[in-house]
Design a protein around this motif. Structure first.
Motif, PDB file in Angstrom:
ATOM      1  N   VAL A  90       0.855  -1.178   0.000  1.00  0.00           N
ATOM      2  CA  VAL A  90       0.000   0.000   0.000  1.00  0.00           C
ATOM      3  C   VAL A  90       0.892   1.230   0.000  1.00  0.00           C
ATOM      4  O   VAL A  90       1.757   1.380   0.865  1.00  0.00           O
ATOM      5  N   HIS A  91       0.694   2.086  -0.988  1.00  0.00           N
ATOM      6  CA  HIS A  91       1.466   3.326  -1.075  1.00  0.00           C
ATOM      7  C   HIS A  91       0.656   4.440  -0.429  1.00  0.00           C
ATOM      8  O   HIS A  91      -0.550   4.319  -0.217  1.00  0.00           O
ATOM      9  N   LYS A  92       1.307   5.537  -0.160  1.00  0.00           N
ATOM     10  CA  LYS A  92       0.592   6.631   0.506  1.00  0.00           C
ATOM     11  C   LYS A  92      -0.279   7.381  -0.477  1.00  0.00           C
ATOM     12  O   LYS A  92       0.003   7.462  -1.669  1.00  0.00           O
ATOM     13  N   THR A  93      -1.364   7.913   0.046  1.00  0.00           N
ATOM     14  CA  THR A  93      -2.239   8.790  -0.712  1.00  0.00           C
ATOM     15  C   THR A  93      -1.711  10.194  -0.545  1.00  0.00           C
ATOM     16  O   THR A  93      -1.332  10.596   0.552  1.00  0.00           O
ATOM     17  N   GLU A  94      -1.637  10.937  -1.648  1.00  0.00           N
ATOM     18  CA  GLU A  94      -1.096  12.302  -1.632  1.00  0.00           C
ATOM     19  C   GLU A  94      -2.134  13.263  -2.150  1.00  0.00           C
ATOM     20  O   GLU A  94      -2.259  13.467  -3.339  1.00  0.00           O
TER      21      GLU A  94
END
Length: 90
Positions: free
Chosen positions: A85-89
């Motif tokens: 899971v990558h970060k939401t920006e």
């Protein structure tokens, strides 16, 4: 790899993105209070390209964010046992 069919070429894609940018500006009545959020991965690239089109039209940069929906995908079990899971920006 053999090309089966070409749906859109480079110029047609650019025209489609420019038309989408015009539609967004028309519905929003300009670029004031406008931002774009693209779904990671390819949606983020498209959002950036549309933002670039809007910048060419309005001569104003608009913010672009990225939303990671990894945990909400219907094919999550097919991706991996432990999806990254990558970060939401935004």
């Amino acid at each position: 790899m053999k090309e089966k069919a070409k749906i859109l070429d480079k110029d047609t894609i650019n025209r489609a993105l420019m038309r989408i940018a015009h539609e967004i500006l028309e519905k929003n009545k300009g670029s004031k209070n406008l931002c774009l959020i693209g779904i990671r991965n390819r949606g983020a690239y498209i959002a950036r390209r549309i933002a670039d089109c809007i910048e060419n039209i309005e001569k104003e940069k608009i913010p672009v964010g990225v939303l990671d929906i990894t945990l909400y995908r219907d094919d999550l079990s097919l991706i991996a046992a432990q999806p990254v899971v990558h970060k939401t920006e935004i």
